[in-house]
Design a protein around this motif. Sequence first.
Motif, PDB file in Angstrom:
ATOM      1  N   GLN A   5     -23.706  22.785  40.836  1.00 19.80           N
ATOM      2  CA  GLN A   5     -22.414  22.762  41.248  1.00 19.80           C
ATOM      3  C   GLN A   5     -21.152  23.691  40.337  1.00 19.80           C
ATOM      4  OE1 GLN A   5     -20.406  22.420  45.154  1.00 19.80           O
ATOM      5  NE2 GLN A   5     -18.291  23.380  44.180  1.00 19.80           N
ATOM      6  N   TYR A   6     -21.098  25.072  40.060  1.00 24.63           N
ATOM      7  CA  TYR A   6     -20.244  25.769  39.150  1.00 24.63           C
ATOM      8  C   TYR A   6     -19.045  24.866  39.228  1.00 24.63           C
ATOM      9  CZ  TYR A   6     -24.488  26.168  36.183  1.00 24.63           C
ATOM     10  OH  TYR A   6     -25.770  26.410  36.121  1.00 24.63           O
ATOM     11  N   MET A   7     -17.795  24.395  38.890  1.00 27.05           N
ATOM     12  CA  MET A   7     -16.417  24.194  39.351  1.00 27.05           C
ATOM     13  C   MET A   7     -15.858  25.032  37.242  1.00 27.05           C
ATOM     14  SD  MET A   7     -14.906  21.650  41.655  1.00 27.05           S
ATOM     15  CE  MET A   7     -15.740  21.948  42.390  1.00 27.05           C
ATOM     16  N   PRO A   8     -15.976  25.507  36.763  1.00 29.35           N
ATOM     17  CA  PRO A   8     -15.066  25.388  35.294  1.00 29.35           C
ATOM     18  C   PRO A   8     -13.217  25.856  35.591  1.00 29.35           C
ATOM     19  CG  PRO A   8     -16.232  27.496  35.960  1.00 29.35           C
ATOM     20  CD  PRO A   8     -15.801  26.870  36.981  1.00 29.35           C
ATOM     21  N   GLY A   9     -12.885  25.561  34.603  1.00 30.40           N
ATOM     22  CA  GLY A   9     -11.862  25.578  34.659  1.00 30.40           C
ATOM     23  C   GLY A   9     -10.811  24.272  33.771  1.00 30.40           C
ATOM     24  N   GLY A  10     -10.439  24.805  32.861  1.00 30.04           N
ATOM     25  CA  GLY A  10      -9.417  23.720  31.882  1.00 30.04           C
ATOM     26  C   GLY A  10     -10.055  23.120  31.010  1.00 30.04           C
ATOM     27  N   GLY A  11     -11.184  23.581  30.152  1.00 34.69           N
ATOM     28  CA  GLY A  11     -12.065  22.572  29.340  1.00 34.69           C
ATOM     29  C   GLY A  11     -12.467  21.218  30.923  1.00 34.69           C
ATOM     30  N   SER A  12     -12.752  21.820  31.930  1.00 33.02           N
ATOM     31  CA  SER A  12     -13.722  20.909  32.760  1.00 33.02           C
ATOM     32  C   SER A  12     -12.636  20.126  33.409  1.00 33.02           C
ATOM     33  CB  SER A  12     -14.712  19.899  32.064  1.00 33.02           C
ATOM     34  OG  SER A  12     -14.146  18.707  31.530  1.00 33.02           O
ATOM     35  N   MET A  13     -11.295  19.713  33.524  1.00 29.76           N
ATOM     36  CA  MET A  13     -10.382  19.237  34.032  1.00 29.76           C
ATOM     37  C   MET A  13      -9.784  19.879  34.419  1.00 29.76           C
ATOM     38  SD  MET A  13      -7.513  17.857  33.363  1.00 29.76           S
ATOM     39  CE  MET A  13      -6.739  17.651  31.312  1.00 29.76           C
ATOM     40  N   VAL A  14     -10.310  20.603  35.726  1.00 27.84           N
ATOM     41  CA  VAL A  14     -10.088  21.012  37.446  1.00 27.84           C
ATOM     42  C   VAL A  14     -11.072  20.232  37.880  1.00 27.84           C
ATOM     43  CG1 VAL A  14     -10.879  23.089  38.886  1.00 27.84           C
ATOM     44  CG2 VAL A  14      -9.878  23.649  36.815  1.00 27.84           C
ATOM     45  N   ALA A  15     -12.746  19.955  37.085  1.00 34.33           N
ATOM     46  CA  ALA A  15     -13.698  19.409  38.419  1.00 34.33           C
ATOM     47  C   ALA A  15     -13.056  17.950  38.272  1.00 34.33           C
ATOM     48  CB  ALA A  15     -15.113  19.833  37.192  1.00 34.33           C
ATOM     49  N   ALA A  16     -12.858  17.656  37.045  1.00 36.58           N
ATOM     50  CA  ALA A  16     -11.933  16.464  36.992  1.00 36.58           C
ATOM     51  C   ALA A  16     -11.633  16.127  37.596  1.00 36.58           C
ATOM     52  CB  ALA A  16     -11.534  16.179  34.850  1.00 36.58           C
ATOM     53  N   ASN A  17     -10.386  16.344  38.493  1.00 35.25           N
ATOM     54  CA  ASN A  17      -9.688  16.414  39.023  1.00 35.25           C
ATOM     55  C   ASN A  17     -10.431  16.622  40.384  1.00 35.25           C
ATOM     56  OD1 ASN A  17      -7.539  16.278  37.672  1.00 35.25           O
ATOM     57  ND2 ASN A  17      -7.001  18.241  37.605  1.00 35.25           N
ATOM     58  N   HIS A  18     -11.341  17.870  40.560  1.00 35.27           N
ATOM     59  CA  HIS A  18     -12.005  17.090  42.118  1.00 35.27           C
ATOM     60  C   HIS A  18     -12.858  16.405  42.660  1.00 35.27           C
ATOM     61  CE1 HIS A  18     -14.134  19.445  45.058  1.00 35.27           C
ATOM     62  NE2 HIS A  18     -14.693  19.123  44.565  1.00 35.27           N
ATOM     63  N   LEU A  19     -13.370  16.332  41.177  1.00 39.10           N
ATOM     64  CA  LEU A  19     -13.574  14.552  41.529  1.00 39.10           C
ATOM     65  C   LEU A  19     -13.428  13.514  41.557  1.00 39.10           C
ATOM     66  CD1 LEU A  19     -16.921  15.195  38.667  1.00 39.10           C
ATOM     67  CD2 LEU A  19     -17.462  15.151  41.027  1.00 39.10           C
ATOM     68  N   PHE A  20     -12.398  13.148  41.296  1.00 42.29           N
ATOM     69  CA  PHE A  20     -11.552  12.140  41.235  1.00 42.29           C
ATOM     70  C   PHE A  20     -10.469  11.950  42.851  1.00 42.29           C
ATOM     71  CE2 PHE A  20      -7.990   8.914  40.702  1.00 42.29           C
ATOM     72  CZ  PHE A  20      -8.404   7.670  40.271  1.00 42.29           C
ATOM     73  N   ASN A  21     -10.074  13.434  43.106  1.00 42.81           N
ATOM     74  CA  ASN A  21      -9.183  13.420  44.501  1.00 42.81           C
ATOM     75  C   ASN A  21      -9.631  14.057  45.893  1.00 42.81           C
ATOM     76  OD1 ASN A  21      -6.750  12.699  42.830  1.00 42.81           O
ATOM     77  ND2 ASN A  21      -7.317  14.115  41.322  1.00 42.81           N
ATOM     78  N   ARG A  22     -10.837  14.929  45.218  1.00 43.18           N
ATOM     79  CA  ARG A  22     -11.048  15.613  46.519  1.00 43.18           C
ATOM     80  C   ARG A  22     -12.795  15.724  47.027  1.00 43.18           C
ATOM     81  NH1 ARG A  22      -8.575  21.650  46.595  1.00 43.18           N
ATOM     82  NH2 ARG A  22      -9.535  20.976  48.967  1.00 43.18           N
ATOM     83  N   ALA A  23     -13.447  14.975  45.943  1.00 43.76           N
ATOM     84  CA  ALA A  23     -14.817  15.315  45.915  1.00 43.76           C
ATOM     85  C   ALA A  23     -15.328  13.518  46.818  1.00 43.76           C
ATOM     86  CB  ALA A  23     -15.468  14.310  45.148  1.00 43.76           C
ATOM     87  N   THR A  24     -15.953  13.661  48.314  1.00 44.18           N
ATOM     88  CA  THR A  24     -16.101  12.549  49.322  1.00 44.18           C
ATOM     89  C   THR A  24     -17.412  11.382  48.224  1.00 44.18           C
ATOM     90  OG1 THR A  24     -15.862  14.277  51.193  1.00 44.18           O
ATOM     91  CG2 THR A  24     -16.885  12.089  51.907  1.00 44.18           C
ATOM     92  N   PRO A  25     -16.494  10.150  48.341  1.00 43.88           N
ATOM     93  CA  PRO A  25     -17.380   8.983  48.291  1.00 43.88           C
ATOM     94  C   PRO A  25     -18.164   8.852  48.856  1.00 43.88           C
ATOM     95  CG  PRO A  25     -14.826   8.189  48.936  1.00 43.88           C
ATOM     96  CD  PRO A  25     -15.411  10.066  48.721  1.00 43.88           C
ATOM     97  N   ASP A  26     -18.895   9.800  48.463  1.00 46.66           N
ATOM     98  CA  ASP A  26     -20.392   9.034  49.969  1.00 46.66           C
ATOM     99  C   ASP A  26     -21.448   8.474  49.583  1.00 46.66           C
ATOM    100  OD1 ASP A  26     -20.720  11.420  49.709  1.00 46.66           O
ATOM    101  OD2 ASP A  26     -20.670  12.736  51.992  1.00 46.66           O
ATOM    102  N   GLY A  27     -21.175   8.659  47.381  1.00 47.24           N
ATOM    103  CA  GLY A  27     -22.879   9.272  46.980  1.00 47.24           C
ATOM    104  C   GLY A  27     -23.602  10.524  47.657  1.00 47.24           C
ATOM    105  N   LEU A  28     -22.835  11.319  47.981  1.00 40.16           N
ATOM    106  CA  LEU A  28     -23.699  12.313  47.748  1.00 40.16           C
ATOM    107  C   LEU A  28     -22.823  13.162  47.135  1.00 40.16           C
ATOM    108  CD1 LEU A  28     -24.101  12.902  51.557  1.00 40.16           C
ATOM    109  CD2 LEU A  28     -25.950  12.561  50.114  1.00 40.16           C
ATOM    110  N   THR A  29     -21.728  13.366  46.058  1.00 33.61           N
ATOM    111  CA  THR A  29     -20.847  14.596  44.739  1.00 33.61           C
ATOM    112  C   THR A  29     -21.399  12.976  43.555  1.00 33.61           C
ATOM    113  OG1 THR A  29     -19.833  15.206  46.485  1.00 33.61           O
ATOM    114  CG2 THR A  29     -19.655  15.910  44.862  1.00 33.61           C
ATOM    115  N   ILE A  30     -22.211  14.257  42.159  1.00 39.85           N
ATOM    116  CA  ILE A  30     -21.932  13.168  41.160  1.00 39.85           C
ATOM    117  C   ILE A  30     -21.451  14.716  40.562  1.00 39.85           C
ATOM    118  CG2 ILE A  30     -23.503  11.523  41.529  1.00 39.85           C
ATOM    119  CD1 ILE A  30     -25.730  12.904  39.983  1.00 39.85           C
ATOM    120  N   GLY A  31     -20.957  14.546  39.398  1.00 44.94           N
ATOM    121  CA  GLY A  31     -20.570  15.599  38.501  1.00 44.94           C
ATOM    122  C   GLY A  31     -20.729  15.212  36.905  1.00 44.94           C
TER     123      GLY A  31
END
Length: 295
Positions: free
Chosen positions: A71-97
Motif C-alpha cells: 500500500q503506497y502512502m506518499p506525502g511529506g517525504g514519507s512523514m505521512v506514512a510514518a505518522n500513520h504507522l505510529f498512530n493509526r495502524a492496528t498493532p496486531d502484526g498485520l501491518t508493517i511499513g
Amino acid sequence: MKKLFNLVMGLALVFLLSASPGVAADAPFYQGKTLTLIVGYPPGGGYGGYAVLISRHLAKHIPGNPTIVVQYMPGGGSMVAANHLFNRATPDGLTIGTVAMGQMFASQIAKSEGVRFDLAKWKFIGNAAVNTEILITRSDSPYATLEALKKAKQPARIGYLAKGDNHHMFGVVVEEALGIRFNSIFGYRGGGEADLGLERGELDGRTVNLNTYLIQHPDWIQRGFVKILVQGGVPDENGKTIRDPTIPNIPLILELSSSPKVKKLHDFTALGTTIGRLYVAPPKTPDDKVEILQK
C-alpha cells in the motif's frame, strides 16, 4: 473385531478433533490473513521497488503464508506514512511499513513540525539494504564532470523529494565539499517522478541510491545517459568509509575535501544510508508477531 472397531473409532476421533474449532486455533496466526506493507512513497521509486520485491518472497518464509499487499502512502517525504504507522495502524502484526528512516531520525532530533512519532517505540523488523549515495548528472548537460560543476556559470538543477531527506543531505555535502551551490528543486513526490524530470530535461542531475539505480535504471548508466560523479561510500568492517566496490573508480566525497564540516555532514548522511531501508511495525505490536516477521 473389537480391536479393529476400537482402532477405527480412535482414528475417527483423532480426525474429528483435528477438524474441530478448538484444535484449529493451533493453526499459524498468519494463515488465511493479509499482511499490509505500507510504503511512504508512490510507485516507481526505490522504496516501492524494494517493497514489491520483498512482498513477492516474504510470505513463503512466514508460517501460514499470508497474502501480502503493498500500500503506497506518499506525502511529506514519507512523514505521512510514518505518522500513520505510529498512530493509526492496528498493532496486531498485520501491518508493517518502510519510510525514510534517516529523514525521520533527523526530523525527530530537530523537533520538526509534523512529527507525530517516537523512533524508540517502533518495533524494528529488519533492514533491506545499506545504500551508497551518489551524484549523477545528465551526460549531455554542461555538468558532466566535477570540474564542470565547479566552473559552471549557472548552478546545476538538482531535484529532490523533500528538504532534509537523505538525498538532499548528500547534495548539501557535495555543495560544501566542492564550494558550489545547486539550484535545488524540491517537491517531487517520488524517485520515479524525479527521474521523469531528468528525462524531460527539467533537471540536470539527482542525488540517488546506487542500488536503486542499478535495479531500476542500469541502462542509464550503461549507455551513458547519466554519469556518476561522486559517491558517499560504504563502511568497511572497521567502520571506515571506503569506495563502493561496485564503482571503485568513482571518488569518495571525503577524498574531495578535508573540511571538518564536510566530515560531520557526511557522517550524519551515512547514518541515513545505513538505516534507510528499515522495516518497522507499529508500537505495541506483540513481540511474538514481531519475532515471526524478523525471522
